[in-house]
Design an enzyme around this catalytic site. Structure first.
Site, PDB file in Angstrom:
ATOM      1  N   ASP A  60       0.850  -1.193   0.000  1.00  0.00           N
ATOM      2  CA  ASP A  60       0.000   0.000   0.000  1.00  0.00           C
ATOM      3  C   ASP A  60       0.890   1.249   0.000  1.00  0.00           C
ATOM      4  O   ASP A  60       1.807   1.372   0.807  1.00  0.00           O
ATOM      5  CB  ASP A  60      -0.903  -0.036   1.250  1.00  0.00           C
ATOM      6  CG  ASP A  60      -1.909   1.083   1.271  1.00  0.00           C
ATOM      7  OD1 ASP A  60      -3.123   0.791   1.181  1.00  0.00           O
ATOM      8  OD2 ASP A  60      -1.486   2.260   1.383  1.00  0.00           O
ATOM      9  N   ILE A  61       0.597   2.141  -0.939  1.00  0.00           N
ATOM     10  CA  ILE A  61       1.394   3.373  -1.033  1.00  0.00           C
ATOM     11  C   ILE A  61       1.161   4.215   0.226  1.00  0.00           C
ATOM     12  O   ILE A  61       0.027   4.352   0.691  1.00  0.00           O
ATOM     13  CB  ILE A  61       1.023   4.179  -2.295  1.00  0.00           C
ATOM     14  CG1 ILE A  61       1.229   3.311  -3.548  1.00  0.00           C
ATOM     15  CG2 ILE A  61       1.841   5.466  -2.386  1.00  0.00           C
ATOM     16  CD1 ILE A  61       0.758   3.951  -4.842  1.00  0.00           C
TER      17      ILE A  61
ATOM     18  N   GLU B 110      -4.959   2.350  -3.887  1.00  0.00           N
ATOM     19  CA  GLU B 110      -3.482   2.398  -3.923  1.00  0.00           C
ATOM     20  C   GLU B 110      -2.931   1.162  -3.230  1.00  0.00           C
ATOM     21  O   GLU B 110      -1.903   1.189  -2.592  1.00  0.00           O
ATOM     22  CB  GLU B 110      -2.943   3.694  -3.276  1.00  0.00           C
ATOM     23  CG  GLU B 110      -3.888   4.386  -2.328  1.00  0.00           C
ATOM     24  CD  GLU B 110      -3.947   3.764  -0.932  1.00  0.00           C
ATOM     25  OE1 GLU B 110      -4.875   2.947  -0.722  1.00  0.00           O
ATOM     26  OE2 GLU B 110      -3.087   4.071  -0.097  1.00  0.00           O
TER      27      GLU B 110
HETATM   28  P1  GH3 Z   1      -1.556   5.214   4.410  1.00  0.00           P
HETATM   29  O1  GH3 Z   1      -0.093   5.518   4.403  1.00  0.00           O
HETATM   30  O2  GH3 Z   1      -2.047   4.937   5.776  1.00  0.00           O
HETATM   31  O3  GH3 Z   1      -1.877   4.151   3.452  1.00  0.00           O
HETATM   32  O4  GH3 Z   1      -2.286   6.574   3.985  1.00  0.00           O
HETATM   33  P2  GH3 Z   1      -2.982   6.860   2.607  1.00  0.00           P
HETATM   34  O5  GH3 Z   1      -3.198   8.318   2.494  1.00  0.00           O
HETATM   35  O6  GH3 Z   1      -2.217   6.243   1.512  1.00  0.00           O
HETATM   36  O7  GH3 Z   1      -4.336   6.041   2.745  1.00  0.00           O
HETATM   37  P3  GH3 Z   1      -5.813   6.466   2.711  1.00  0.00           P
HETATM   38  O8  GH3 Z   1      -6.583   5.176   2.727  1.00  0.00           O
HETATM   39  O9  GH3 Z   1      -6.128   7.467   3.778  1.00  0.00           O
HETATM   40  O10 GH3 Z   1      -6.029   7.182   1.331  1.00  0.00           O
HETATM   41  C1  GH3 Z   1      -5.970   6.524   0.118  1.00  0.00           C
HETATM   42  C2  GH3 Z   1      -6.327   7.500  -0.948  1.00  0.00           C
HETATM   43  O11 GH3 Z   1      -6.235   6.929  -2.241  1.00  0.00           O
HETATM   44  C3  GH3 Z   1      -7.743   7.990  -0.829  1.00  0.00           C
HETATM   45  C4  GH3 Z   1      -8.324   7.883  -2.240  1.00  0.00           C
HETATM   46  O12 GH3 Z   1      -8.962   9.053  -2.641  1.00  0.00           O
HETATM   47  C5  GH3 Z   1      -7.127   7.638  -3.086  1.00  0.00           C
HETATM   48  N1  GH3 Z   1      -7.448   6.862  -4.276  1.00  0.00           N
HETATM   49  C6  GH3 Z   1      -8.066   5.676  -4.356  1.00  0.00           C
HETATM   50  N2  GH3 Z   1      -8.165   5.278  -5.641  1.00  0.00           N
HETATM   51  C7  GH3 Z   1      -7.589   6.244  -6.395  1.00  0.00           C
HETATM   52  C8  GH3 Z   1      -7.386   6.427  -7.795  1.00  0.00           C
HETATM   53  O13 GH3 Z   1      -7.754   5.597  -8.657  1.00  0.00           O
HETATM   54  N3  GH3 Z   1      -6.773   7.556  -8.207  1.00  0.00           N
HETATM   55  C9  GH3 Z   1      -6.359   8.497  -7.305  1.00  0.00           C
HETATM   56  N4  GH3 Z   1      -5.752   9.576  -7.771  1.00  0.00           N
HETATM   57  N5  GH3 Z   1      -6.549   8.352  -5.995  1.00  0.00           N
HETATM   58  C10 GH3 Z   1      -7.149   7.253  -5.530  1.00  0.00           C
HETATM   59 MG    MG Z   2      -2.062   4.139   1.433  1.00  0.00          MG
END
Ligand code: GH3
Ligand code: MG
Length: 418
Positions: free
Chosen positions: A295-296, A338
């Protein structure tokens, strides 16, 4: 793969019209307007030409000689004409042309373009002709060859099965009702127990003058189509074309349903289906299975700072590193926004940790250039290695480890072997 279309046309205006029409398909085309040019082109380009479009009415020495020369060189040729003449049509196809296309209100390119596409794609399709009669097999093998399909011959289910196992590119089996000690309907029934309709097309061939009852039986036993003897080659070609087009349509749809559109990686559905197969095989072979959840880190911040479209660009860049780092045999999927999963089997402890540690470093050091400046990201990894084979359970274990990696500072691997 051969990728050029040869156009034989003495009228330069028409020649340009044909070139314009076929250019929409994206193939390169070459035009010749006299016999000398044709001979020269065949000397130079024969290995690159997969189909020829040949005008029937030609003014100069092309008319009498061109088709003969093309047939001698075994190049699939469609002859077209604006004037319909049944005798000429039959004679042309009898003499070896793939098809004779007529339209008295100008050339109908829709059908020709379909034939071009099919003939091009046929270069990667193989077929089996199953018939108890040697001459009948040879006739069909020849017809398929004219359509760019290489085929094998078989006399019974055993031979068909052996060929299918050895040659994964076989997409079509043509089965005659009279085989060596078996009937075509029995063979189709046996084949369908292993090969589904969306992976292998089967065309049943009925005997001379047989009632439609047999055709019904073919379809009930699982044939995609049937053809009744005696048939003319145009019908044979059309039925083959139809079956292969349908097979391809299903394949494209399946691929699309298993692919994530943004990154072109496998999606969650594909991971669950293919991951299940990897687990079954590993259990059979008593191999271990490594499952990683990745996970990013702080990805939300990237979206918030640079915008969603830049977030997407980062995801695509990360997906490219996945594709480059892992082997074709490893299952890699984007299972959430992500979040990614990797599944591999039969791997040593030190090796698997090394693979993921290297991957983590690659992500960390990759500089992603965007309109809003350079971006770097990090990734956290939960990695579980075991001899457990229930996909859902091992994914859950890897997910728990990912959670630990996140809570203990991110940009690291938490590894557990059981
Ligand atoms: P953590 O280090 O704990 O993983 O923090 P995080 O910010 O990476 O994790 P969090 O789950 O809070 O946020 C993930 C974000 O990824 C939220 C969502 O809007 C974004 N996201 C999900 N799918 C996509 C996509 O297809 N494109 C983009 N640009 N963003 C996406
Ligand atoms: Mg993340």
């Amino acid at each position: 793969m051969k990728n050029k279309i040869l156009l034989v046309e003495d009228n330069s205006e028409l020649l340009q019209q044909h070139i314009d029409q076929v250019s929409v398909l994206g193939y390169e085309s070459i035009g010749v307007s006299n016999f000398k040019e044709l001979k020269n082109i065949l000397d130079l380009e024969k290995e690159n030409i997969f189909i020829v479009l040949h005008d029937h009415i030609l003014a100069n020495d092309l008319e009498s000689n061109a088709l003969d020369l093309l047939m001698q060189n075994d190049i699939p040729t469609i002859v077209f004409s604006e004037v319909y003449n049944e005798n000429i049509a039959e004679e042309t196809v009898f003499n070896g042309a793939l098809d004779y296309v007529v339209n008295n209100e100008g050339i109908d390119y829709t059908y020709i373009l379909q034939m071009i596409e099919r003939t091009y794609k046929n270069q990667v399709v193989k077929a089996i002709v199953a018939d108890g009669n040697k001459t009948a097999r040879a006739t069909q093998v020849n017809l398929l060859k004219k359509f760019n399909i290489d085929s094998f011959e078989a006399k019974n289910t055993l031979e068909i099965e052996r060929l299918l196992q050895k040659n994964k590119d076989i997409g079509l089996v043509i089965v005659d009702q009279s085989l060596d000690g078996e009937t075509g309907t029995d063979v189709i029934l046996k084949l369908r127990k292993i090969h589904s309709k969306d992976n292998l097309a089967i065309i049943g061939v009925t005997e001379h003058g047989h009632s439609s009852r047999l055709a019904i039986e073919f379809l009930k036993k699982g044939a995609n189509d049937f053809i009744t003897k005696p048939f003319i080659s145009e019908e044979f070609n059309l039925r083959v074309m139809q079956s292969l087009d349908t097979l391809e349509f299903i394949h494209v749809n399946k691929q699309s349903a298993m692919t994530d559109h943004l990154t072109q990686m496998y999606n969650k559905r594909a991971f669950e289906s293919l991951g299940g197969e990897i687990c079954i095989l590993a259990k059979k072979e008593d191999s271990n299975v490594a499952c990683a959840m990745l996970d990013i880190d702080f990805f939300k911040k990237i979206n918030d700072t640079y915008g969603h479209h830049i977030g997407d660009k980062v995801l695509v860049s990360v997906s490219e590193i996945f594709k480059e780092h892992f082997r074709k045999s490893d299952l890699v999927a984007r299972v959430g926004g992500e979040e990614f999963t990797v599944l591999l089997s039969n791997i040593k402890t030190e090796k698997v940790v090394e693979i993921f540690e290297e991957f983590r470093k690659k992500i960390e050091s990759k500089v992603i250039s965007t309109d809003n400046g350079d971006i770097t990201v990090t990734i956290s990894i939960g990695l579980y290695l075991s001899k457990e084979y229930i996909l859902h359970n091992i994914v859950e274990k890897a997910d728990g480890l990912l959670y630990d990696a996140k809570n203990s500072g991110r940009n690291k691997i938490k590894f557990l072997e059981k």
